[in-house]
Design a protein around this motif. Structure first.
Motif, short mmCIF file in Angstrom:
data_model
loop_
_atom_site.label_atom_id
_atom_site.label_comp_id
_atom_site.label_asym_id
_atom_site.label_seq_id
_atom_site.Cartn_x
_atom_site.Cartn_y
_atom_site.Cartn_z
N VAL A 75 -11.12 -23.38 -23.93
CA VAL A 75 -12.13 -22.05 -23.84
C VAL A 75 -13.33 -22.62 -23.99
N THR A 76 -13.55 -23.43 -24.81
CA THR A 76 -14.90 -24.11 -24.88
C THR A 76 -15.63 -24.94 -23.66
N ALA A 77 -14.47 -25.59 -22.92
CA ALA A 77 -14.92 -26.41 -21.63
C ALA A 77 -15.07 -25.29 -20.45
N ALA A 78 -14.36 -24.08 -20.57
CA ALA A 78 -14.56 -23.22 -19.56
C ALA A 78 -15.84 -22.34 -19.55
N LEU A 79 -16.50 -22.31 -20.74
CA LEU A 79 -17.67 -21.50 -20.82
C LEU A 79 -18.86 -21.76 -20.10
N ARG A 107 -6.72 -23.38 -15.67
CA ARG A 107 -6.05 -24.54 -15.62
C ARG A 107 -4.55 -24.44 -15.14
N ARG A 108 -4.10 -23.35 -14.75
CA ARG A 108 -3.02 -23.25 -14.13
C ARG A 108 -2.99 -23.63 -12.57
N LYS A 109 -1.69 -23.92 -12.12
CA LYS A 109 -1.44 -23.90 -10.83
C LYS A 109 -1.54 -22.76 -10.02
N ALA A 110 -2.09 -22.82 -8.75
CA ALA A 110 -2.57 -21.91 -7.90
C ALA A 110 -1.06 -21.22 -7.42
N THR A 111 -0.90 -20.02 -7.75
CA THR A 111 0.43 -19.14 -7.38
C THR A 111 -0.09 -17.97 -6.55
N PRO A 112 0.91 -17.32 -5.71
CA PRO A 112 0.68 -16.08 -4.86
C PRO A 112 -0.11 -15.10 -5.92
N ASP A 113 0.22 -15.09 -7.04
CA ASP A 113 -0.11 -13.99 -7.95
C ASP A 113 -1.54 -14.50 -8.64
N HIS A 114 -2.08 -15.70 -8.22
CA HIS A 114 -3.13 -16.12 -9.21
C HIS A 114 -4.32 -15.49 -8.85
#
Length: 368
Positions: free
Chosen positions: A271-275, A332-339
């Motif tokens: 979370v801190t890295a994404a802010l 951080r997640r891999k791209a998916t159709p629902d992403h």
């Protein structure tokens, strides 16, 4: 629309069946005593699991269903299969052999599978929102808490029906409470958490083999630990039981707690890295970075919103904080159709909850 309704009907039917069977065996007064005695341990367990789920709280409705699954579906499944195994064991091994067969083989295999099945269903149904080990531990812990609650009602009720509250020469409900409610309230959650760790690890693994072997290996480890615990109680004496308790169960519990703490810190780092990127995208204000980067800051923010603008404002701030966390994990997640769809939903929640919090804060200031 029919599927949730059908699920609630199944849960209710299983719960009423379990309640009816327990009442027939021990009586309504003993059941009432059992419920009262079981409330304390389950409250402690649930509070501990919620503490672990602070950074990215799972939806309350899913946690409630997880608890009900353990208390109703898993409990009735285990009851029916374990009783059948006990009957077959008595026929094959002689009187008394069935209870040992059930405790050492049937109960560990069936109960751990029944508890884990809900966690597996959540993983398969909500794969994009299953963020790893913490989620696995939380869902597994709630199913186990529900299961243990039902089981404790029976054991406490049985103890009361047979011996009352107990005295210096007999074991009654007080002794049962000390053993199950004080010394070992986390046994079922601990067994289930091991399987949950395996499922959580598989959720973020890229290797297909790991996705299969991690949950399977964790399930077998939970079964073996469960069988060891039951064996110490059924086959061993007091010294054997205490050795297993202090030399194996307590260290395993401490290890799981340390693992949860480690992954909670990992969640904080994510979370801190994404802010900073969220600030650049103008999703959050620069002044909010410090408040969002720690649990203490988030908690104080909600408290201040509640004091100044009321409960609805605090809830809006909580939704805003949760959406920030979800977006951080989504990056951080891999791209998916629902992403992309999930990202749009979270952005909409973030903006809506922020607007609600600002509006309610303004109304609270105006009223004051």
């Amino acid at each position: 629309m029919l599927l949730p309704v059908l699920g609630l009907v199944v849960l209710a039917a299983c719960g009423l069946t379990v309640l009816g069977l327990v009442t027939v065996q021990v009586g309504p007064v003993a059941v009432a005593i059992g419920v009262a005695a079981a409330l304390g341990p389950v409250a402690v367990v649930v509070a501990t699991i919620l503490w672990a789920d602070r950074w990215e709280p799972e939806p309350a409705k899913f946690l409630l269903v997880a608890f009900c699954w353990g208390a109703c579906v898993a409990a009735i499944t285990a009851l029916l299969i374990n009783n059948t195994a006990e009957t077959v064991g008595d026929l094959l091994l002689g009187e008394g052999g069935g209870s040992k067969l059930s405790a050492l083989l049937s109960a560990p295999l069936v109960e751990e599978a029944a508890k884990a099945s809900f966690v597996l269903a959540i993983l398969l149904r909500r794969a994009d929102e299953f963020d790893g080990i913490i989620d696995g531990v939380v869902y597994a812990g709630f199913t186990a808490a529900g299961f243990a609650f039902t089981e404790n009602i029976y054991y406490f009720g049985r103890a009361f029906a047979d011996y009352g509250f107990g005295d210096a020469t007999s074991t009654g409900v007080i002794a049962a409470f000390v053993l199950r409610g004080v010394m070992s309230p986390f046994t079922h959650p601990l067994f289930a958490a091991i399987t949950g760790i395996g499922l959580g690890y598989a959720a973020r693994a890229d290797n297909r083999t790991v996705k299969i072997l991690a949950p399977l290996g964790a399930y077998l480890a939970a079964v073996l630990l469960h069988a060891l615990w039951n064996g110490a109680a059924v086959l061993g004496g007091a010294q054997t039981f205490l050795n297993v308790y202090f030399l194996i169960m307590v260290p395993m519990f401490i290890a799981v707690v340390l693992l949860v703490l480690l992954h909670r810190r990992r969640e904080q780092r994510i979370v801190t890295a994404a802010l900073p990127a969220m600030v650049q995208a103008r999703l959050i204000a620069p002044s909010e970075v410090e408040l969002l980067s720690t649990l203490a800051g988030r908690r104080e923010w909600r408290r201040q919103a509640r004091r100044q603008s009321g409960r609805d404002a605090a809830k809006a701030v909580a939704r805003y904080q949760a959406s920030v966390t979800e977006l951080a994990f989504l990056r951080r997640r891999k791209a998916t159709p629902d992403h992309e769809q999930r990202k749009r939903e979270l952005l909409d929640t973030l903006r809506t909850s922020r607007a609600d919090a600002v509006r309610l804060a303004g109304e609270g200031s105006h009223t004051g």
